[in-house]
Design a protein around this motif. Structure first.
Motif, short mmCIF file in Angstrom:
data_model
loop_
_atom_site.label_atom_id
_atom_site.label_comp_id
_atom_site.label_asym_id
_atom_site.label_seq_id
_atom_site.Cartn_x
_atom_site.Cartn_y
_atom_site.Cartn_z
N HIS A 1 45.61 27.45 35.41
CA HIS A 1 45.60 27.21 37.24
C HIS A 1 43.94 27.27 37.59
CE1 HIS A 1 46.24 27.13 41.28
NE2 HIS A 1 47.13 26.72 40.77
N TYR A 2 43.43 26.15 37.33
CA TYR A 2 42.27 26.90 39.08
C TYR A 2 41.52 27.87 39.60
CZ TYR A 2 42.42 25.58 43.74
OH TYR A 2 42.24 25.26 45.17
N LEU B 1 39.15 29.68 42.60
CA LEU B 1 38.28 29.52 43.09
C LEU B 1 37.70 31.62 44.16
CD1 LEU B 1 36.08 28.88 45.63
CD2 LEU B 1 36.02 27.41 44.05
N HIS C 1 35.78 33.66 45.93
CA HIS C 1 34.19 33.09 46.98
C HIS C 1 32.63 34.32 46.41
CE1 HIS C 1 35.89 30.28 49.33
NE2 HIS C 1 35.00 29.33 49.47
N ASP D 1 38.48 40.91 50.60
CA ASP D 1 37.40 40.82 49.72
C ASP D 1 35.88 40.22 50.96
OD1 ASP D 1 38.79 38.44 50.08
OD2 ASP D 1 37.62 37.41 48.74
N PHE E 1 36.64 37.69 53.72
CA PHE E 1 37.41 36.09 54.03
C PHE E 1 38.47 35.91 54.50
CE2 PHE E 1 39.36 32.60 52.38
CZ PHE E 1 38.63 31.83 51.69
N HIS F 1 44.12 35.83 40.83
CA HIS F 1 44.70 34.63 41.76
C HIS F 1 45.32 35.27 43.64
CE1 HIS F 1 44.94 30.89 39.78
NE2 HIS F 1 45.35 31.64 38.39
N ARG G 1 49.20 37.31 47.80
CA ARG G 1 48.31 36.52 49.17
C ARG G 1 49.20 34.70 49.72
NH1 ARG G 1 46.40 31.86 44.90
NH2 ARG G 1 45.88 31.30 46.67
N GLY H 1 43.08 24.71 49.40
CA GLY H 1 42.76 25.78 48.98
C GLY H 1 42.57 27.65 49.54
N SER I 1 44.81 29.46 51.34
CA SER I 1 45.58 30.29 51.64
C SER I 1 44.99 31.65 50.55
CB SER I 1 46.49 29.22 49.78
OG SER I 1 47.27 28.88 50.16
N LYS J 1 43.90 34.79 49.40
CA LYS J 1 43.88 36.22 48.58
C LYS J 1 43.97 37.32 49.05
CE LYS J 1 41.86 33.16 45.67
NZ LYS J 1 41.43 33.00 44.30
N TRP J 2 44.29 38.43 48.64
CA TRP J 2 43.97 39.81 48.57
C TRP J 2 44.72 40.03 49.72
CZ3 TRP J 2 39.99 37.15 46.58
CH2 TRP J 2 40.24 37.03 44.72
N TYR K 1 33.60 24.85 55.86
CA TYR K 1 35.15 24.26 55.45
C TYR K 1 35.17 22.76 56.86
CZ TYR K 1 36.17 26.94 51.68
OH TYR K 1 36.23 27.28 50.18
N1 MTE Z 1 40.69 36.08 50.00
C1 MTE Z 1 40.17 35.13 49.94
N2 MTE Z 1 41.26 34.08 49.98
C2 MTE Z 1 40.66 33.22 49.38
C3 MTE Z 1 39.60 32.61 48.24
C4 MTE Z 1 38.76 33.47 48.30
O1 MTE Z 1 37.69 33.31 47.83
N3 MTE Z 1 38.95 34.70 48.75
N4 MTE Z 1 39.11 31.73 48.45
C5 MTE Z 1 40.32 30.07 48.55
C6 MTE Z 1 39.74 28.81 48.06
S1 MTE Z 1 39.06 27.84 49.00
C7 MTE Z 1 40.52 28.45 46.97
S2 MTE Z 1 40.83 26.42 46.58
C8 MTE Z 1 41.94 29.11 46.61
C9 MTE Z 1 41.86 29.14 45.27
O2 MTE Z 1 43.15 29.63 45.05
P1 MTE Z 1 43.34 29.96 43.51
O3 MTE Z 1 41.63 31.33 42.62
O4 MTE Z 1 44.95 31.13 43.20
O5 MTE Z 1 43.97 28.99 42.99
O6 MTE Z 1 41.85 30.37 47.16
C10 MTE Z 1 41.68 30.46 48.57
N5 MTE Z 1 41.67 31.87 48.98
#
Ligand code: MTE
Ligand code: MO
Length: 354
Positions: free
Chosen positions: A40-41, A43, A45, A142, A153, A182, A187, A195, A198, A200-201, A221
């Motif tokens: 899975h890709y 991203l 930051h 993060d 973020f 991920h 998340r 993306g 969505s 994360k953390w 964005y």
């Molecule tokens: N806390 C946090 N959530 C984040 C990000 C991040 O850098 N920090 N990147 C976002 C971006 S730009 C994308 S495209 C998706 C990527 O999710 P994945 O890495 O699980 O594919 O997470 C999003 N959620």
């Protein structure tokens, strides 16, 4: 806040560092309905933040009953599993010149996973939102800098989007606890949106009564054609499609080599707006219709296939999707300052040998 100057020409060391940290999905993995977690890709930051069993999720802001949930409390609730195609808003950025200094995705910033978690709406219901609430903010753990601004973020959703039953606070991916990269241990998963929504953390959810002005919401964005323009916020994924590269590949040039004769071409198509209705396939810009499968799940990519009678020589292959809202992929990238939303048709150059 200074925008970074655009780049023309070869990839920089900084782009290469970002690209190796944030790997894409190898396009041969288009063969899987659900992308294996390691393919899975990604991203990310800033840095992947540390996490352990003591993680808790706070829900507060303009609510009658703020509360905090431990990881154990969250994972022991009734959960839902949904298949979701996520695509990075910057996917395709690396094809455009001049390009914005960021992850130089070509085509591979997209994947599909099965996410398991608790519907966000259930948590918001328990917290009892006040009437004035217009947006829900999601805070990640993060922290870092962008264009001189230090921030966590964080992103928001309009209330009606946050209340959709398919928005999840997920604790598992493809049947296993979230891997660190991920978003472990929790998340947000927002189907249909690019993306960045969505988060994360996920450590806190906050109800507010005004437009969220965090960096990732207000500064980043946005679709912008020129520097300094306010722009339009990125939201739903534009219609897009990819083909699995046929034949075999030359290691360094990455050129494809295919044997003449019948070749079964296949790929995936998706749109955050509506189901995909049509996929066309082109050999040397001569278009024919492919067969598109019904959606495997409401928010996951659809598969398509077509037979190609490959003739000896050099050829350019392309594919193009149209969704039920009538949106079709452009033949050439539409200019965007940050390289967002590039859903131009994918082209693959192949050598067919007799
Ligand atoms: N806390 C946090 N959530 C984040 C990000 C991040 O850098 N920090 N990147 C976002 C971006 S730009 C994308 S495209 C998706 C990527 O999710 P994945 O890495 O699980 O594919 O997470 C999003 N959620
Ligand atoms: Mo992204």
């Amino acid at each position: 806040m200074f925008a970074r100057p655009p780049i023309v020409g070869r990839y920089t060391a900084e782009e290469v560092e970002l690209a190796t940290r944030n790997h894409g999905m190898p396009l041969e993995a288009l063969r899987y309905d659900v992308t294996p977690a390691g393919l899975h890709y990604l991203l990310i930051h800033f840095d992947i933040p540390p996490s352990d069993e003591s993680w808790s999720l706070g829900i507060g802001g303009l609510v009658e009953r703020p509360f905090s949930l431990s990881l154990a409390e969250l994972t022991s609730q009734d959960s839902l599993s949904i298949r979701v195609t996520l695509e990075c808003a910057g996917n395709g950025r690396g094809q455009i010149s001049p390009r914005y200094p960021s992850v130089p995705w070509l085509e591979e910033g997209v994947s599909t996973a099965e996410w398991t978690g608790v519907p966000l709406a259930r948590l918001l219901e328990r917290a009892r939102l006040r009437d004035a609430v217009t947006e829900i903010v999601f805070h990640g753990a993060d922290r870092g800098f962008d264009r001189g601004v230090e921030h966590d973020f964080a992103r928001s959703l309009p209330l009606h989007e946050a209340l959709r039953e398919d928005v999840l606070v997920a604790h598992a991916m493809n049947g296993a606890p979230l891997p660190p990269q991920h978003g472990a241990p929790l998340r947000l998963v927002v189907p249909r949106w690019y993306g960045m929504a969505s988060v994360k953390w996920l450590r806190a959810i906050e109800a507010i009564d005004h437009p969220f002005d965090g960096f990732q919401q207000a500064a980043a964005y946005h679709f912008r054609r020129v520097q300094g323009e306010k722009g339009e916020p990125c939201s739903l994924m534009r219609v897009n499609s990819l083909m699995a590269p046929p034949g075999s590949v030359d290691f360094y040039t990455r050129r494809r080599i295919v044997n003449a004769g019948s070749v079964q071409m296949s790929g995936r198509a998706w749109s955050g707006v509506a189901a995909v209705e049509r996929v066309e396939f082109a050999v040397d810009r001569d278009w024919t219709d492919a067969v598109v499968a019904k959606p495997q799940a409401p928010h996951a990519w659809q598969s398509w296939q077509v037979e190609w009678k490959a003739k000896t020589g050099e050829h350019e292959l392309a594919c193009r999707a149209t969704d039920a809202a009538g949106r079709v992929q452009p033949l050439q990238p539409v200019w965007d300052l940050s390289g967002f939303g590039n859903n131009a048709v994918q082209r693959i150059f192949v050598t067919v040998r007799g």
